[in-house]
Design an enzyme around this catalytic site. Structure first.
Site, mmCIF file in Angstrom:
data_model
loop_
_atom_site.group_PDB
_atom_site.id
_atom_site.type_symbol
_atom_site.label_atom_id
_atom_site.label_comp_id
_atom_site.label_asym_id
_atom_site.label_seq_id
_atom_site.Cartn_x
_atom_site.Cartn_y
_atom_site.Cartn_z
ATOM 1 N N SER A 86 54.810 -21.580 -24.046
ATOM 2 C CA SER A 86 54.268 -22.581 -22.867
ATOM 3 C C SER A 86 54.936 -22.305 -21.810
ATOM 4 C CB SER A 86 54.543 -23.595 -23.795
ATOM 5 O OG SER A 86 56.072 -23.613 -24.376
ATOM 6 N N HIS A 97 50.001 -24.051 -27.993
ATOM 7 C CA HIS A 97 49.291 -24.248 -26.554
ATOM 8 C C HIS A 97 47.764 -23.647 -27.299
ATOM 9 C CE1 HIS A 97 51.836 -26.699 -24.221
ATOM 10 N NE2 HIS A 97 52.570 -26.170 -25.266
ATOM 11 N N LYS A 154 48.438 -32.326 -27.884
ATOM 12 C CA LYS A 154 47.250 -31.279 -26.507
ATOM 13 C C LYS A 154 45.717 -31.558 -26.667
ATOM 14 C CE LYS A 154 52.102 -29.017 -26.261
ATOM 15 N NZ LYS A 154 52.633 -29.742 -27.008
#
Length: 419
Positions: A206, A234, A265
């Site tokens: 990340s 991610h 996310k």
């Protein structure tokens, strides 16, 4: 007989209330010294107040006009998608605000089981287990799975939650240099004496925007009889042809044993995390993973939003395919302007600056120009590697990206980061 306070004064010399005040004063002095050290190092982290819903265009308290948001993990823009919001409202109406319990007591609902099954199907795994966050999933996995007979081999730049989770377990710990497969192989050779060997890595890192070489990791794991764990926070939802993650991107879905990821996310942006993998492992986690056993069940609205986000992903990969072109547009324009952008082909685009104060000041001046970005410095990243981390979203337009680059060039020249 002496009164209580007189007895204490004679015995300890100072009344209890005074001693308490003295301890508090000592604590305040220690804390203020620590805080002043953070300010002096230029690594103080201020929190900006957003007064609108998450999205590419936001409003910030104290700043007039609309702001372009380039630092959220809202990769697919689903946190404000009308169907995702409606699904959350429906779950809230049907199941209430919260479940007031942990899962094994009376906190399991049909929506939890349905979402777990959907996650397992999405990742093509046997089973899945939900947690309040992926930090909790990482905290729960290693301690429950690994014993003093086992070994875990971890990339040195793994996320803090992986590092903390590994610290909780009693397995033998090996740390290999970032993305260094020769060092990983040496560590695997050294770890052959242990019962289980688990290689642990982020799929996409990340802070740097680089991607683990999973093909080589899986090849080495197969050669030395190890298992592979990947944190896909991610990557889930937007890497790979259908957004399954780095294991799909690199063609090793059948070779990665365990995946941890987040709902907070790309998958709706609210909260929640999960582990998906072999059914016996998931069953063991339900019995032994402390963050699962001792944390309240994931709220119904969060479950509803994440479930709908997965539905949208599995129905169409159009939004996933739009990410690559937009990411490449930003990276190529920034590099042409003279900036160094770490990583490759990932929507995390760290603009490397080195100096913490420079990163902070440039981020502040970017906000004045209508661009919301944040400077990252120690301890979030190593000393001397401060950066502004830009994150591209599928819902950014080409005009948004170009405006961001223009602001970077202007601010970079102002602060001497560009000639």
């Amino acid at each position: 007989m002496w009164a209580g306070n007189a007895w204490r004064a004679a015995l300890f010399g100072v009344p209890r209330g005074c001693r308490a005040q003295s301890a508090l004063a000592q604590l305040r002095g220690i804390l203020e010294g620590e805080l002043e050290g953070i300010r002096g190092a230029g690594t103080w982290k201020s929190e900006r107040v957003i007064t609108s819903r998450q999205g590419p265009h936001i409003h910030v308290d104290g700043v007039s006009g609309g702001i372009l948001n380039f630092c959220a993990n809202n990769y697919l823009g689903l946190s404000s998608h009308p169907k995702v919001i409606q699904a959350g409202l429906q779950a809230l109406e049907e199941f209430g605000a919260g479940l007031s319990s942990v899962r094994f007591i009376c906190g399991t609902r049909s929506i939890h089981k349905n979402l777990e099954a959907k996650i397992a199907r999405f990742h093509q795994r046997e089973d899945a287990i939900l947690y309040p966050s992926c930090f909790d999933a990482n905290a729960g996995l290693f301690e429950a799975l690994l014993t003093p007979e086992d070994a875990v081999l971890s990339d040195e730049l793994n996320h803090a939650s992986i590092i903390d989770g590994i610290r909780l377990c009693k397995a033998h710990k090996y740390r290999y240099r970032h993305l260094d497969m020769a060092d990983l192989e040496a560590k695997l050779q050294e770890a052959q004496k242990h019962r289980l060997r688990l290689v642990a890595t982020d799929g996409a890192f990340s802070m740097d925007g680089d991607i683990a070489p999973l093909q080589e990791i899986c090849r080495l794991a197969s050669r030395y009889g190890a298992l592979v764990f990947v944190d896909e926070c991610h990557a889930t939802g937007f890497l790979g042809p259908t957004g399954r993650g780095t294991d799909e991107l690199l063609g090793v879905m059948d070779q990665v044993t365990i995946i941890n990821s987040t709902l907070g996310k790309a998958l709706g942006g609210a909260s929640g995390g999960y582990t998906t993998g072999p059914e016996p492992l998931v069953s063991l986690l339900r019995q032994r993973a402390r963050p699962y056993l001792f944390s309240n069940s994931l709220p119904p609205a969060v479950v509803g939003c994440a479930s709908k986000a997965l539905d949208l992903l599995m129905e169409s990969n159009t939004i996933v395919q739009s990410m690559a072109a937009k990411t490449q547009r930003f990276r190529s324009k920034m590099e042409a302007a003279g900036f160094t952008v770490s990583g490759a082909s990932h929507p995390i685009c760290p603009v490397m600056l080195g100096d913490a104060r420079l990163a902070s000041r440039m981020a502040d001046d970017m906000l004045k120009r209508g661009i919301f970005v944040i400077g990252f410095s120690y301890p979030v990243v190593p000393k001397g590697k401060a950066r502004i981390r830009v994150q591209i979203s599928a819902v950014h337009s080409e005009e948004d990206i170009d405006r961001c680059v223009e602001a970077f060039v202007e601010v970079g020249r102002l602060h001497g980061a560009l000639p």
